[in-house]
Design an enzyme around this catalytic site. Structure first.
Site, PDB file in Angstrom:
ATOM      1  N   GLY A  16     -11.986 -37.895   6.651  1.00 24.47           N
ATOM      2  CA  GLY A  16     -10.537 -37.794   6.868  1.00 24.47           C
ATOM      3  C   GLY A  16      -9.686 -38.734   6.031  1.00 24.47           C
ATOM      4  O   GLY A  16      -8.584 -39.088   6.452  1.00 24.47           O
ATOM      5  N   HIS A 113      -8.202 -29.495  -3.029  1.00 25.65           N
ATOM      6  CA  HIS A 113      -9.543 -29.198  -3.563  1.00 25.65           C
ATOM      7  C   HIS A 113      -9.816 -30.142  -4.736  1.00 25.65           C
ATOM      8  O   HIS A 113      -8.951 -30.321  -5.603  1.00 25.65           O
ATOM      9  CB  HIS A 113      -9.606 -27.740  -4.022  1.00 25.65           C
ATOM     10  CG  HIS A 113     -10.941 -27.373  -4.553  1.00 25.65           C
ATOM     11  ND1 HIS A 113     -12.037 -27.141  -3.727  1.00 25.65           N
ATOM     12  CD2 HIS A 113     -11.395 -27.247  -5.822  1.00 25.65           C
ATOM     13  CE1 HIS A 113     -13.086 -26.875  -4.477  1.00 25.65           C
ATOM     14  NE2 HIS A 113     -12.734 -26.936  -5.745  1.00 25.65           N
ATOM     15  N   ASP A 145      -5.560 -18.524   0.790  1.00 27.67           N
ATOM     16  CA  ASP A 145      -5.662 -17.092   1.065  1.00 27.67           C
ATOM     17  C   ASP A 145      -7.072 -16.814   1.566  1.00 27.67           C
ATOM     18  O   ASP A 145      -7.821 -17.756   1.864  1.00 27.67           O
ATOM     19  CB  ASP A 145      -5.268 -16.256  -0.161  1.00 27.67           C
ATOM     20  CG  ASP A 145      -6.227 -16.438  -1.326  1.00 27.67           C
ATOM     21  OD1 ASP A 145      -7.313 -17.040  -1.133  1.00 27.67           O
ATOM     22  OD2 ASP A 145      -5.892 -15.970  -2.431  1.00 27.67           O
TER      23      ASP A 145
HETATM   24  C1  GRF Z   1     -11.840 -34.147  -0.458  1.00 25.47           C
HETATM   25  O1  GRF Z   1     -12.466 -34.376  -1.695  1.00 25.47           O
HETATM   26  C2  GRF Z   1     -11.059 -32.874  -0.517  1.00 25.47           C
HETATM   27  O2  GRF Z   1     -10.543 -32.592  -1.761  1.00 25.47           O
HETATM   28  C3  GRF Z   1     -12.089 -31.835  -0.156  1.00 25.47           C
HETATM   29  O3  GRF Z   1     -12.894 -32.449   0.822  1.00 25.47           O
HETATM   30  C4  GRF Z   1     -12.860 -33.860   0.634  1.00 25.47           C
HETATM   31  C5  GRF Z   1     -12.442 -34.440   1.940  1.00 25.47           C
HETATM   32  O4  GRF Z   1     -12.465 -35.841   1.930  1.00 25.47           O
HETATM   33  N1  GRF Z   1     -11.472 -30.615   0.302  1.00 25.47           N
HETATM   34  P1  GRF Z   1     -11.756 -36.654   3.078  1.00 25.47           P
HETATM   35  O5  GRF Z   1     -12.409 -36.224   4.390  1.00 25.47           O
HETATM   36  O6  GRF Z   1     -10.306 -36.313   3.064  1.00 25.47           O
HETATM   37  O7  GRF Z   1     -12.019 -38.078   2.780  1.00 25.47           O
END
Ligand code: GRF
Length: 203
Positions: A16, A113, A145
């Site tokens: 998180g 992402h 989406d």
């Molecule tokens: C991050 O790299 C985000 O881009 C991807 O999952 C990871 C989550 O990391 N979707 P965190 O739990 O926010 O530290």
């Protein structure tokens, strides 16, 4: 007409850190965003502890407690609706959302992402960027989406890949960019939603 902040629900599966960055940004000064609930499919997610530490409702709905994906998503949707959520932020939520869920929350789900989409959707993006000898890498915030990391792109941040980079160093550097980009995009998105509400327009 309402200029109240947009009520946001966060879905997460892990540590998180992006959720923490969003929270910090929305709590400093006057914000157009109010994060009201964090929901996880993983009872042990560190992100739920961040929510509790910040007096934000934290709920866990493990997939294994539900007979079907549809039942699981219905529970999550209902919890979000009960919390009055208007916008969902995915922050490391490790499940693909069904077309039905996405339709129910159309244009109301953001995701971060760790790649420059459309390059490297899915998992292990840093390893794959290195394997592909990408010169640039980074992160993307997009609307969700029904595809995997295919929704309209809202913003990206990029960096140059160094010859000495490993997947760990890339992950660290990209994560720092994520923590700056996601709060900014959320802020701008919520400002837009508020302006639309004010003008009686709905997207
Ligand atoms: C991050 O790299 C985000 O881009 C991807 O999952 C990871 C989550 O990391 N979707 P965190 O739990 O926010 O530290």
């Amino acid at each position: 007409m309402s200029d109240l902040p947009i009520r946001v629900g966060v879905l997460l599966s892990g540590r998180g850190s992006n959720f923490g960055a969003l929270l910090e940004a929305t709590r400093s000064g006057k914000s157009s965003t109010d994060i009201v609930i964090a929901i996880s499919d993983n009872e042990g997610a560190g992100g739920l502890d961040i929510a509790r530490d910040n007096s934000i409702t934290a709920q866990a709905y493990p997939r294994s407690s539900y007979a079907s994906k549809a039942d699981h998503e219905a529970q999550i949707s209902n919890a979000l609706e009960q919390a009055g959520v208007e916008l969902i932020c995915l922050a490391g939520y490790m499940r693909i959302l069904s077309a039905d869920f996405v339709e129910r929350w159309q244009n109301r789900i953001l995701n971060i992402h760790p790649s420059l989409l459309p390059e490297f959707p899915g998992l292990n993006t840093h390893e794959r960027a290195l394997e592909a000898k990408a010169e640039q890498h980074g992160c993307t915030v997009h609307l969700v989406d029904a595809g995997m990391d295919t929704g309209p792109i809202l913003a990206q941040s990029s960096l140059m890949v160094h010859q000495t980079d490993t997947s760990e160093t890339l992950a660290q550097r990209v994560l720092k960019m994520e923590h700056r980009l996601y709060p900014k995009v959320l802020h701008d998105f919520c400002d837009r939603l508020i302006a639309e509400k004010r003008n009686g327009v709905s997207v």
